[in-house]
Every structure is written in C-alpha cells, then in structure tokens.
Write a protein that holds these residues in place. Structure first.
Motif, PDB file in Angstrom:
ATOM      1  N   TYR A  35       1.174  -0.826  -0.204  1.00 39.86           N
ATOM      2  CA  TYR A  35       0.167   0.103   0.077  1.00 39.86           C
ATOM      3  C   TYR A  35       1.020   1.024  -0.232  1.00 39.86           C
ATOM      4  O   TYR A  35       1.765   1.081   0.841  1.00 39.86           O
ATOM      5  N   GLY A  42      -5.418   7.929   3.451  1.00 38.57           N
ATOM      6  CA  GLY A  42      -5.650   6.361   3.903  1.00 38.57           C
ATOM      7  C   GLY A  42      -4.675   5.515   2.712  1.00 38.57           C
ATOM      8  O   GLY A  42      -4.077   6.441   2.036  1.00 38.57           O
ATOM      9  N   PRO A  43      -4.262   4.982   3.413  1.00 34.57           N
ATOM     10  CA  PRO A  43      -3.081   3.353   2.554  1.00 34.57           C
ATOM     11  C   PRO A  43      -4.568   3.624   1.593  1.00 34.57           C
ATOM     12  O   PRO A  43      -5.629   3.084   1.630  1.00 34.57           O
ATOM     13  N   PHE A  45      -4.107   1.117  -2.027  1.00 38.12           N
ATOM     14  CA  PHE A  45      -3.883  -0.821  -2.551  1.00 38.12           C
ATOM     15  C   PHE A  45      -3.031  -0.353  -3.713  1.00 38.12           C
ATOM     16  O   PHE A  45      -3.481  -0.232  -4.495  1.00 38.12           O
ATOM     17  N   GLN A  48      -0.832  -7.006  -4.736  1.00 29.50           N
ATOM     18  CA  GLN A  48      -0.747  -8.146  -3.891  1.00 29.50           C
ATOM     19  C   GLN A  48      -0.030  -9.348  -4.781  1.00 29.50           C
ATOM     20  O   GLN A  48      -0.756  -9.248  -6.043  1.00 29.50           O
ATOM     21  N   TYR A 100      -7.764 -11.408   3.195  1.00 27.70           N
ATOM     22  CA  TYR A 100      -8.418 -10.048   3.565  1.00 27.70           C
ATOM     23  C   TYR A 100      -8.613  -9.610   5.266  1.00 27.70           C
ATOM     24  O   TYR A 100      -7.959  -8.213   5.851  1.00 27.70           O
ATOM     25  N   GLN A 102      -5.534  -8.023   6.999  1.00 24.92           N
ATOM     26  CA  GLN A 102      -4.235  -8.095   6.531  1.00 24.92           C
ATOM     27  C   GLN A 102      -3.347  -7.477   7.831  1.00 24.92           C
ATOM     28  O   GLN A 102      -3.743  -6.518   8.928  1.00 24.92           O
ATOM     29  N   PHE A 104      -0.164  -5.319   9.480  1.00 27.64           N
ATOM     30  CA  PHE A 104       1.209  -4.165   8.756  1.00 27.64           C
ATOM     31  C   PHE A 104       2.324  -4.987   9.315  1.00 27.64           C
ATOM     32  O   PHE A 104       2.245  -4.231  10.835  1.00 27.64           O
ATOM     33  N   GLY A 105       3.232  -4.278   8.487  1.00 28.70           N
ATOM     34  CA  GLY A 105       4.416  -3.454   8.775  1.00 28.70           C
ATOM     35  C   GLY A 105       4.800  -2.375   9.022  1.00 28.70           C
ATOM     36  O   GLY A 105       3.798  -0.816   9.530  1.00 28.70           O
TER      37      GLY A 105
ATOM     38  N   PHE B  34     -13.402  -3.421   8.418  1.00 25.82           N
ATOM     39  CA  PHE B  34     -12.011  -3.523   9.875  1.00 25.82           C
ATOM     40  C   PHE B  34     -12.437  -2.108  10.294  1.00 25.82           C
ATOM     41  O   PHE B  34     -12.519  -1.020   9.546  1.00 25.82           O
ATOM     42  N   TYR B  36      -8.624   0.028  12.177  1.00 24.47           N
ATOM     43  CA  TYR B  36      -6.893   0.384  12.357  1.00 24.47           C
ATOM     44  C   TYR B  36      -6.725   1.453  12.988  1.00 24.47           C
ATOM     45  O   TYR B  36      -7.706   2.428  13.184  1.00 24.47           O
ATOM     46  N   LEU B  44       0.803   0.270  11.781  1.00 22.44           N
ATOM     47  CA  LEU B  44      -1.044   0.446  11.862  1.00 22.44           C
ATOM     48  C   LEU B  44      -0.876  -1.355  12.007  1.00 22.44           C
ATOM     49  O   LEU B  44      -0.122  -2.601  12.169  1.00 22.44           O
ATOM     50  N   LEU B  46      -4.922  -4.193  13.678  1.00 23.56           N
ATOM     51  CA  LEU B  46      -6.094  -4.119  13.757  1.00 23.56           C
ATOM     52  C   LEU B  46      -6.548  -4.075  14.812  1.00 23.56           C
ATOM     53  O   LEU B  46      -6.574  -4.582  16.702  1.00 23.56           O
ATOM     54  N   LYS B  49     -12.741  -6.706  14.040  1.00 23.70           N
ATOM     55  CA  LYS B  49     -12.690  -6.569  12.125  1.00 23.70           C
ATOM     56  C   LYS B  49     -14.556  -7.224  12.003  1.00 23.70           C
ATOM     57  O   LYS B  49     -14.539  -7.790  12.796  1.00 23.70           O
ATOM     58  N   PHE B  51     -16.784  -9.403   9.541  1.00 19.88           N
ATOM     59  CA  PHE B  51     -16.919 -10.889   8.675  1.00 19.88           C
ATOM     60  C   PHE B  51     -18.265 -11.175   8.193  1.00 19.88           C
ATOM     61  O   PHE B  51     -18.490 -11.203   7.754  1.00 19.88           O
ATOM     62  N   PHE B  90      -8.438   4.050  11.231  1.00 15.66           N
ATOM     63  CA  PHE B  90      -8.833   3.827  10.124  1.00 15.66           C
ATOM     64  C   PHE B  90      -9.460   2.684   9.779  1.00 15.66           C
ATOM     65  O   PHE B  90      -9.792   1.702  10.132  1.00 15.66           O
ATOM     66  N   ILE B  95     -14.137  -6.041  -0.512  1.00 18.26           N
ATOM     67  CA  ILE B  95     -15.323  -6.625  -1.045  1.00 18.26           C
ATOM     68  C   ILE B  95     -14.434  -8.144  -1.429  1.00 18.26           C
ATOM     69  O   ILE B  95     -14.332  -8.435  -2.140  1.00 18.26           O
ATOM     70  N   LYS B 102      -8.483  -6.906  -2.112  1.00 22.98           N
ATOM     71  CA  LYS B 102      -7.925  -6.118  -1.369  1.00 22.98           C
ATOM     72  C   LYS B 102      -8.588  -4.598  -0.229  1.00 22.98           C
ATOM     73  O   LYS B 102      -9.576  -5.132   0.636  1.00 22.98           O
ATOM     74  N   LEU B 103      -8.104  -4.202   0.512  1.00 22.33           N
ATOM     75  CA  LEU B 103      -8.262  -3.716   1.443  1.00 22.33           C
ATOM     76  C   LEU B 103      -8.916  -1.817   1.036  1.00 22.33           C
ATOM     77  O   LEU B 103      -7.639  -1.362   0.131  1.00 22.33           O
ATOM     78  N   PHE B 105      -9.198   1.897   2.304  1.00 23.60           N
ATOM     79  CA  PHE B 105      -8.952   2.906   3.535  1.00 23.60           C
ATOM     80  C   PHE B 105      -9.764   4.135   3.289  1.00 23.60           C
ATOM     81  O   PHE B 105     -10.078   4.995   2.144  1.00 23.60           O
ATOM     82  N   GLY B 106     -10.316   4.317   5.212  1.00 21.55           N
ATOM     83  CA  GLY B 106     -11.104   6.020   4.604  1.00 21.55           C
ATOM     84  C   GLY B 106      -9.733   6.586   4.960  1.00 21.55           C
ATOM     85  O   GLY B 106      -8.924   6.041   4.452  1.00 21.55           O
TER      86      GLY B 106
END
Lengths: 113, 115
Positions: A35, A42-43, A45, A48, A100, A102, A104-105, B34, B36, B44, B46, B49, B51, B90, B95, B102-103, B105-106
């Motif tokens: 990202y 925000g991050p 994408f 992947q 989904y 994920q 993060f580093g 999610f 974060y 970042l 989590l 979440k 599901f 965040f 989807i 992919k995520l 983000f706002g």
C-alpha cells in the motif's frame, strides 16, 4: 512470532531514479500486499502477491512492480521516480485462510527530491 | 469503485468522554469491515473486524463497532476514552467478490484525548 518487517526505514531518492523496498511477511503468512500512504491520506492498495504471482492490482502505473519469493518475502520496485511518489509504503501479510485479515509492517518512508 | 468515508478528520475529547467515529462505505454487496489504529510512532494495528454474524463486534482495548447494513455504516465506539487512545483511526472495507483481496481505506480520523 515475528511480525511483518520492512527495509529500509527511510529512503531519499531523486526524480528519475529507481527504488526497491523489501518486506518479510509474518510467520505462516503466504500473501503479501503493498500500500502507498500519502501524507494525510489512508493507505491505497498497490498490488498483492500470492504464490509468487500478482493477485490483484490497484490504480498504479506499470512502473510500480513487485516480486514475491518462495519464502513469501516480497519486493516493491518503483522506476522513474516522481515527486508524487513521496509517501509511506506499507507492506501487509495475511494468512491463506483469511486473505482480508492483513497485518501491517512499520513502512518505508520514501522521499523523492 | 468502492469508497470509504470517514466524516470526522480531527476529534478532540477529554478523558472519560464517549467516542463515536463514523465510517460509511459505498458498495452494496458482501463486505468485510475493519478498523485499524495507528498510535504515534507505531505501525497500523488491527483494532477489530467484522466478517459475518453478530453486527456488534468487540475489539481490543474496549473498542466496539456496529455494522448497520441498511446504512452502509460501521461506526467505532468506546464508552470512555483514555489519554492512551490518542492515535489515528482508519476504517477499511474488503469486497468479497471481485475485489481482489484488497482493503480500501478511509482517509483516517485523528483522535486527540486530553487529560
């Protein structure tokens, strides 16, 4: 359990140069996502990787490319750097059974002058 | 394309105040949701979440969020904030079909908790 690690922490490049960022996924995770996080945003994408193949890509030009290695680590390469590429680049890994979710580093802060 | 909106960009609260951060997304299909958190100088993490199942989900550090499908919302709440909750929050959406894992983000909400 080792989390996601990234190197380098910070990097300064000039316009037109190329850069390679590295990521080691969390133990047991076989999927890596990259990202870009611009200041105040925000991050976003980039792409992947799963089983060494690109498995989805965001709205980034082809000069952003990547690799995943058999040990699930990954590289992000950016060619022909532009000023707008200055950002925090985040790597995230996820387990096979929950792609989904994920983790993060710490990110690599890239500054392009 | 899906999008995520976080309406509050900066929030300042006193300790012990209640918190609610808004998050809305624009996709009508099945999603994973999610929250974060990014503490100062940290990466970042989590927070919680969703599901499937119970739309009220509980996360770490006393945070919870409620998924309201009819409103396309996933607001974050905490009854009583602490100074240590100062961070950027965040909201993110995945989807489940055709989203490519992919995520999205706002833009984030910067929360400052004052003593």
């Amino acid at each position: 359990e080792t989390g996601v690690t990234q190197s380098p922490t910070h990097l300064i490049k000039t316009r037109g140069q190329q850069v390679t960022l590295r990521c080691s996924s969390q133990s047991g995770h076989n999927t890596v996502s990259w990202y870009q996080q611009a200041l105040g945003q925000g991050p976003q994408f980039i792409f992947q990787y799963y089983r060494e193949e690109e498995n989805g890509r965001g709205n980034f030009p082809p000069r952003f490319s990547g690799l995943q290695f058999p040990n699930y680590s990954s590289e992000l390469n950016v060619n022909a750097l532009e000023l707008d590429d200055s950002a925090l680049y985040l790597c995230a890994s996820s387990p096979q059974d929950s792609p989904y979710e994920q983790f993060f580093g710490p990110g690599t802060r890239l500054t392009v002058l | 394309a899906q999008s995520v909106s976080q309406h509050n960009h900066h929030v300042i609260l006193s300790e012990a105040a209640s918190l609610e951060l808004g998050c809305n997304y624009s996709y009508g299909g099945t999603v994973n949701l999610f929250w974060y958190v990014q503490y100062p100088g940290q990466h970042l993490q989590l927070l919680l979440k969703y599901f499937s199942g119970d739309p009220l989900v509980k996360g770490i550090k006393g945070f919870e969020a409620e998924f309201i499908k009819s409103k396309f919302s996933f607001n974050l709440r905490k009854p009583s904030v602490q100074w240590s909750d100062t961070a950027e929050y965040f909201c993110a959406v995945a989807i489940l079909t055709g989203g490519g894992n992919k995520l999205t983000f706002g833009t984030g909400t910067q929360l400052k908790v004052e003593l």
